[in-house]
Design an enzyme around this catalytic site. Structure first.
Site, PDB file in Angstrom:
ATOM      1  N   SER A  42     -97.205  35.051  53.996  1.00 48.56           N
ATOM      2  CA  SER A  42     -98.296  34.944  53.032  1.00 48.56           C
ATOM      3  C   SER A  42     -98.130  33.762  52.080  1.00 48.56           C
ATOM      4  CB  SER A  42     -98.343  36.247  52.218  1.00 48.56           C
ATOM      5  OG  SER A  42     -98.944  36.025  50.961  1.00 48.56           O
ATOM      6  N   GLY A  43     -99.183  32.974  51.937  1.00 47.11           N
ATOM      7  CA  GLY A  43     -99.143  31.854  51.006  1.00 47.11           C
ATOM      8  C   GLY A  43     -98.984  32.335  49.574  1.00 47.11           C
ATOM      9  N   LEU A  44     -99.696  33.414  49.253  1.00 48.03           N
ATOM     10  CA  LEU A  44     -99.588  33.970  47.908  1.00 48.03           C
ATOM     11  C   LEU A  44     -98.136  34.383  47.613  1.00 48.03           C
ATOM     12  CD1 LEU A  44    -100.675  35.238  45.263  1.00 48.03           C
ATOM     13  CD2 LEU A  44    -101.128  37.328  46.568  1.00 48.03           C
ATOM     14  N   ASP A  54    -100.578  30.193  43.619  1.00 53.11           N
ATOM     15  CA  ASP A  54    -101.056  30.072  45.005  1.00 53.11           C
ATOM     16  C   ASP A  54    -102.100  28.954  45.074  1.00 53.11           C
ATOM     17  OD1 ASP A  54    -101.543  30.587  47.664  1.00 53.11           O
ATOM     18  OD2 ASP A  54    -102.705  32.416  47.320  1.00 53.11           O
ATOM     19  N   ASP A  81     -99.690  31.829  57.040  1.00 54.68           N
ATOM     20  CA  ASP A  81    -100.885  31.599  56.245  1.00 54.68           C
ATOM     21  C   ASP A  81    -100.796  30.145  55.783  1.00 54.68           C
ATOM     22  OD1 ASP A  81    -102.760  31.373  54.268  1.00 54.68           O
ATOM     23  OD2 ASP A  81    -101.818  32.815  52.905  1.00 54.68           O
ATOM     24  N   ASP A  83    -102.927  28.104  54.542  1.00 53.60           N
ATOM     25  CA  ASP A  83    -103.945  27.654  53.583  1.00 53.60           C
ATOM     26  C   ASP A  83    -104.993  26.767  54.288  1.00 53.60           C
ATOM     27  OD1 ASP A  83    -102.595  29.107  51.714  1.00 53.60           O
ATOM     28  OD2 ASP A  83    -101.531  27.397  50.848  1.00 53.60           O
ATOM     29  N   GLU A 110    -107.739  28.141  56.623  1.00 56.36           N
ATOM     30  CA  GLU A 110    -108.978  28.639  56.029  1.00 56.36           C
ATOM     31  C   GLU A 110    -109.884  27.483  55.643  1.00 56.36           C
ATOM     32  OE1 GLU A 110    -106.424  30.473  53.041  1.00 56.36           O
ATOM     33  OE2 GLU A 110    -107.726  29.665  51.467  1.00 56.36           O
ATOM     34  N   LYS A 116    -106.195  24.552  47.528  1.00 61.05           N
ATOM     35  CA  LYS A 116    -106.976  25.797  47.509  1.00 61.05           C
ATOM     36  C   LYS A 116    -106.564  26.659  46.318  1.00 61.05           C
ATOM     37  CE  LYS A 116    -105.056  29.137  48.349  1.00 61.05           C
ATOM     38  NZ  LYS A 116    -104.643  30.069  49.406  1.00 61.05           N
ATOM     39  N   ASN A 118    -106.292  31.081  45.256  1.00 65.03           N
ATOM     40  CA  ASN A 118    -106.277  32.398  45.887  1.00 65.03           C
ATOM     41  C   ASN A 118    -107.677  32.987  45.907  1.00 65.03           C
ATOM     42  OD1 ASN A 118    -105.892  35.588  45.650  1.00 65.03           O
ATOM     43  ND2 ASN A 118    -104.190  34.688  46.795  1.00 65.03           N
ATOM     44  N   SER A 119    -107.980  33.674  47.006  1.00 65.47           N
ATOM     45  CA  SER A 119    -109.341  34.199  47.216  1.00 65.47           C
ATOM     46  C   SER A 119    -109.755  35.225  46.165  1.00 65.47           C
ATOM     47  CB  SER A 119    -109.427  34.836  48.601  1.00 65.47           C
ATOM     48  OG  SER A 119    -109.004  33.935  49.573  1.00 65.47           O
ATOM     49  N   ARG A 155    -109.849  31.133  59.540  1.00 62.32           N
ATOM     50  CA  ARG A 155    -110.241  32.083  58.489  1.00 62.32           C
ATOM     51  C   ARG A 155    -111.442  31.530  57.762  1.00 62.32           C
ATOM     52  NH1 ARG A 155    -105.968  33.817  53.787  1.00 62.32           N
ATOM     53  NH2 ARG A 155    -107.366  33.798  51.977  1.00 62.32           N
ATOM     54  N   HIS A 186    -112.446  37.288  55.681  1.00 61.11           N
ATOM     55  CA  HIS A 186    -111.864  37.760  54.431  1.00 61.11           C
ATOM     56  C   HIS A 186    -112.954  38.271  53.502  1.00 61.11           C
ATOM     57  CE1 HIS A 186    -108.581  38.596  51.996  1.00 61.11           C
ATOM     58  NE2 HIS A 186    -108.390  37.459  51.368  1.00 61.11           N
TER      59      HIS A 186
HETATM   60  C1  SPV Z   1    -102.197  35.464  51.295  1.00 59.54           C
HETATM   61  O1  SPV Z   1    -101.517  36.466  51.520  1.00 59.54           O
HETATM   62  O2  SPV Z   1    -101.723  34.488  50.741  1.00 59.54           O
HETATM   63  C2  SPV Z   1    -103.595  35.432  51.664  1.00 59.54           C
HETATM   64  C3  SPV Z   1    -104.326  36.659  51.664  1.00 59.54           C
HETATM   65  O3  SPV Z   1    -104.108  34.382  51.882  1.00 59.54           O
HETATM   66  S1  SPV Z   1    -105.072  36.774  50.145  1.00 59.54           S
HETATM   67  O4  SPV Z   1    -104.108  36.676  49.113  1.00 59.54           O
HETATM   68  O5  SPV Z   1    -105.713  38.061  50.200  1.00 59.54           O
HETATM   69  O6  SPV Z   1    -106.070  35.721  50.026  1.00 59.54           O
HETATM   70 MG    MG Z   2    -103.064  32.810  51.270  1.00 62.32          MG
END
Ligand code: SPV
Ligand code: MG
Length: 541
Positions: A42-44, A54, A81, A83, A110, A116, A118-119, A155, A186
């Site tokens: 996971s990027g986060l 993130d 992930d 990004d 994505e 980027k 975080n979503s 994504r 997502h």
């Molecule tokens: C991540 O885990 O970094 C994701 C998923 O991209 S989210 O945080 O839900 O965007």
């Molecule tokens: Mg991410």
């Protein structure tokens, strides 16, 4: 099977499969051990464990470094992930090549812009990439992959950014057209309605991946029934460890004692297990030189050394000062320098005065009425069984490292070092264990296999080939024989004080090969005040 192929299979099975987030080697191993067949890097969470946002604050090579640890720590495939791909199509090509080199099975990119965000942070304010530009990245990534099974998941953030379902479908169509192996749809809604609607419209054009972070209340069966391919628990390991870290840190700050947390936290043994300490131990037996394989030393140091008079009134002989250090410290150093790090010392007389750091102690409380073989028996029991050899020495015999190294290199079950200069001791009139051997110490016999025939203090001069310097090696195959023979001799002694020499003679009589390696000098038995002075000179050389 290759990790890439395994990931592709996970994606293509008709079952709903799960990926769990991990963000370093340890958490990746935890995920695999828990039973997950794949990992979401996971990027986060990778950002969070570095303590940054993130927002591509961690560089892509910093992410890559951590991925390498994660791949090394696990056997299941990892989906990165990635990004937005950390740049344009060209950066995606290079990323894919590096991921393949480091054993990462798949990449998710994505359709947002670099850097980027975080979503779940103001998703609607986030700009999307143009469809053409993002499709180019997908084509570039697929083109760069050498392994046909390397998966690229596209994504779309169309729903996150509020562009609507039609846009999400339009984009997904274009991405699959460009070569994407799956679509990650997502959503930041608290219900699964959006992703279910997408799945319904999308049909079976390509596998669909979901991240139920916000719509966690939806029962998993709903996802199964809808026909999603993969569900990703995207941040749960990081969040649970964060809660645990905060709890422990606060308790320690508040209570100022580890008792507040000890029973709540993982034992160290669990940390060692996950690090694979057992594998290293096993490898050591195959690859390390003999001397480093958990060899141990037993030092017999229970006697007072009454000949030293006042010097041993308040301490045993082994603790008498020689050149500013206890005699024993010099002996222990010689063992440690030779790679024998675990040293067990048998103490008796004034045992409280015998304590040097880093040693293991065995107490012979009957030192006044027993002899050195009794001390040895106690030590053998305490030391137990290990991989390496056992070296027996005395707390009052100094030797040069070279004398010990002769034994280290010797491939023998039982072996001892014998000094060819036995005349010196004889001239000084001191007690000595003289050895009669299978061949005399000629120039040839230095380094040749020689066997002990007999050892005695009163050996006739004509039979003497040398004097035992008090160093003995017992390799694992001989342990039982040594243990049993020692016990036997003690049983038969009936109040006598059998010596190690008696043990060696008994082993020889039983047919055991007791090997001898000759030296000339290189040691000093400290038996008198004169010897203490000599010892100072010996150790200074
Ligand atoms: C991540 O885990 O970094 C994701 C998923 O991209 S989210 O945080 O839900 O965007
Ligand atoms: Mg991410």
């Amino acid at each position: 099977m290759r990790k890439t192929t395994r990931f592709r299979e996970l994606l293509l099975t008709p079952r709903l499969e799960f990926l769990l987030e991990a963000h370093n080697g340890l958490s990746a191993r935890v995920a695999e051990e828990a039973g997950f067949s794949g990992i979401w890097a996971s990027g986060l969470c990778l950002s969070a464990q570095y303590g940054v946002r993130d927002n591509n604050e961690a560089s892509w090579t910093q992410i890559l470094e951590m991925l390498e640890f994660m791949a090394d720590a696990t056997s299941v495939p990892i989906l990165l992930d990635g990004d937005t791909g950390y740049g344009n199509f060209n950066n995606v090509r290079r990323l894919v090549r590096k991921l393949e080199q480091r054993g990462i099975a798949a990449l998710c990119i994505e359709d947002k812009l670099f850097p980027k965000a975080n979503s779940f942070l103001e998703g609607e304010a986030q700009p999307l990439a143009s469809i053409e530009e993002f499709a180019g990245k997908i084509r570039a990534g697929k083109d760069a992959a050498q392994d046909d099974d390397f998966v690229i998941v596209a994504r779309t953030e169309a729903l996150i950014a509020g562009w609507g379902m039609a846009e999400a479908l339009r984009r997904s169509e274009a991405y699959v057209e460009a070569g994407a192996d799956a679509i990650l749809i997502h959503s930041s809604q608290a219900t699964a309605d959006e992703v279910l609607a997408f799945r319904n419209e999308w049909g079976d054009r390509a596998p669909v991946v979901i991240v139920p972070t916000k719509y966690w209340r939806t029962p998993t069966q709903v996802f199964r029934d809808a026909g999603f391919s993969l569900a990703i628990w995207a941040n749960h390991v990081l969040r649970s460890s964060l809660a645990a870290m905060q709890k422990t840190a606060r308790a320690l700050a508040r209570e100022q004692t580890a008792a507040a947390v000890e029973n709540e936290i993982a034992p160290l043994s669990e940390v060692f297990r996950l690090q694979g300490v057992a594998e290293l131990k096993e490898a050591e037996t195959r690859f390390l030189p003999r001397a480093s394989r958990g060899d141990r030393a037993i030092l017999l140091a229970a006697t007072r050394g009454v000949e030293l008079g006042k010097l041993t009134e308040d301490r045993p002989k082994a603790m008498v000062d020689v050149a500013g250090q206890p005699l024993l410290a010099h002996i222990v150093s010689a063992f440690k320098l030779a790679g024998v790090h675990r040293v067990h010392v048998v103490r008796g007389y004034k045992k409280e005065a015998l304590s040097l750091p880093g040693l293991h102690y065995v107490d012979n409380d009957l030192y006044e009425t027993t002899g050195e073989l009794h001390s040895l028996a106690l030590a053998l029991d305490a030391v137990g069984v290990s991989e390496g050899a056992l070296y027996v020495g005395y707390g009052d015999v100094l030797f040069r490292r070279h004398a010990l190294e002769l034994l280290l290199d010797l491939d023998a079950d039982v072996a001892l070092v014998v000094d060819s200069n036995w005349q010196e001791s004889a001239n000084l009139g001191r007690d000595a264990d003289y050895a009669s051997c299978s061949s005399p110490p000629t120039r040839r016999s230095f380094g040749e296999p020689v066997r002990l025939k007999r050892m005695a203090a009163d050996l006739p001069e004509a039979e003497r080939h040398g004097e035992w310097i008090g160093l003995l090696k017992i390799a694992p195959p001989a342990w039982n024989a040594v243990r049993e023979t020692t016990a036997e001799l003690l049983k038969q002694a009936k109040g006598g004080r059998p010596q190690v020499a008696a043990l060696l003679n008994r082993l020889v009589a039983a047919g055991l090969d007791v090997q001898v390696t000759y030296t000339a000098g290189n040691w000093l038995d400290v038996d008198s005040l004169y010897d203490v002075i000599q010892a100072g000179k010996f150790s200074a050389r």
